[in-house]
Design a protein around this motif. Structure first.
Motif, PDB file in Angstrom:
ATOM      1  N   ALA A 220       1.085  -1.302   0.101  1.00 24.07           N
ATOM      2  CA  ALA A 220       0.159   0.008   0.049  1.00 24.07           C
ATOM      3  C   ALA A 220       1.003   1.180   0.185  1.00 24.07           C
ATOM      4  O   ALA A 220       2.160   1.111   0.580  1.00 24.07           O
ATOM      5  N   PHE A 250      -1.317  -0.200  -9.112  1.00 23.68           N
ATOM      6  CA  PHE A 250      -2.289   0.131  -7.784  1.00 23.68           C
ATOM      7  C   PHE A 250      -3.533   0.701  -8.072  1.00 23.68           C
ATOM      8  O   PHE A 250      -3.844   1.078  -9.166  1.00 23.68           O
ATOM      9  N   TYR A 272      -3.506   3.998  -1.879  1.00 23.33           N
ATOM     10  CA  TYR A 272      -3.224   3.152  -3.067  1.00 23.33           C
ATOM     11  C   TYR A 272      -2.965   1.641  -2.641  1.00 23.33           C
ATOM     12  O   TYR A 272      -2.123   1.588  -1.685  1.00 23.33           O
ATOM     13  N   GLU A 273      -3.682   0.619  -3.127  1.00 25.00           N
ATOM     14  CA  GLU A 273      -3.345  -0.667  -2.615  1.00 25.00           C
ATOM     15  C   GLU A 273      -2.891  -1.355  -4.086  1.00 25.00           C
ATOM     16  O   GLU A 273      -3.151  -0.965  -5.089  1.00 25.00           O
ATOM     17  N   ARG A 274      -1.787  -2.234  -3.916  1.00 20.73           N
ATOM     18  CA  ARG A 274      -1.282  -3.093  -4.806  1.00 20.73           C
ATOM     19  C   ARG A 274      -2.434  -3.822  -5.447  1.00 20.73           C
ATOM     20  O   ARG A 274      -3.215  -4.332  -4.998  1.00 20.73           O
TER      21      ARG A 274
END
Length: 290
Positions: A220, A250, A272-274
């Protein structure tokens, strides 16, 4: 800290207090791949600058984007961490007095709620610290050890023996990575997993982020963007190094607008999340949002 922020995504329109914005967020206790959950945080200008050289040529956060509201959120993210991941360069700058106290949790009364949060969730008063360094050319501030933190230096297998021994005498654990002059790829992943921490907060510079991205370890990213163009040379972005063999995708999971940034300039706080398997995003037990 009294002025609220406005949610832009995923639920636009609502207002929230800045205090607790990230302390209440959910952070898993493992990555989708089963290792520790690793997250990073940066503050950037609108033109992508995260640092500029000072009079001595050392890179530092630009004074015209650094601000106490972003600093508050950095502290809140540290509130979730079992381990802070830093670099030799950061510690050299800290030792030279050219950087903020980058190894929170802060002792000020303003951060008492974060310290209480850690106590409620069974976390140590201060996160442990891991330092990535090929040369081991840095001094560890004595206050880190005085606070009872575990401090680990992760290095290559050709680090100078004298520096290795000096760190060990000072109470620092040194972990050489066989076959690597600098930390990276699978040796780094294995080393971080072996430390036994659930959540690792990377508070270092762009080269460490590149190392994490090259090893597919970042889960993240929290990014504060100050809506101000500042220019400056040389350009420094959040990730610097050779072109990644595989780009890291992301997905935006939250975005807040803050009209009360530095000097009244607005800023946004994004998470942002992978982009991995959707079922794995935000999986696991959390220390926040309960």
């Amino acid at each position: 800290m009294e002025n609220p922020v406005t949610s832009c995504f995923p639920d636009p329109g609502g207002e929230r207090a800045l205090r607790g914005l990230y302390l209440d967020t959910i952070l898993p206790d493992a990555s989708a791949g089963g290792g520790p959950f690793i997250y990073a945080n940066y503050v950037s200008s609108l033109d992508g600058r995260i640092s500029v050289p000072d009079a001595a040529g050392r890179q530092c956060v630009p004074g015209n984007i650094a601000n106490p509201r972003d600093w508050r959120l950095l502290q809140e993210l540290a509130g979730h961490a079992d381990l802070l991941l830093s670099s030799g360069r950061y510690l050299r700058e800290l030792d030279a007095g050219t950087d903020q106290d980058i190894l929170p949790i802060g002792s000020a009364e303003d951060f008492a709620d974060i310290r209480a949060f850690r106590a409620r969730h069974g976390l140590k008063p201060q996160p442990d610290v891991a330092v990535l360094s090929g040369s081991l050319d840095f001094a560890v501030p004595e206050r880190l050890l005085d606070q009872g933190r575990r401090v680990v230096a992760i290095t290559g297998d050709s680090a100078p023996e004298a520096r290795l021994q000096a760190h060990e005498r000072a109470g620092i654990e040194v972990m050489p990575l066989p076959g690597a002059l600098r930390p990276g790829a699978r040796p780094l992943a294995n080393a971080l997993a072996s430390l036994g921490h659930a959540r690792i907060y990377a508070i270092s510079g762009p080269y460490v982020l590149h190392t994490l991205m090259a090893a597919d370890l970042l889960d993240a990213l929290f990014l504060t963007t100050v809506h101000r163009i500042i220019g400056g040379y040389p350009f420094s972005s959040i990730c610097e190094g050779e072109l990644l063999a595989s780009p890291g995708d992301f997905r935006l999971t939250s975005l807040y607008h803050d009209p009360s940034g530095p000097d009244g300039c607005s800023q946004t706080f994004a998470r942002y999340e992978r982009a991995r398997d959707p079922d794995s995003v935000l999986a696991g037990n959390a220390t926040g949002g309960q």
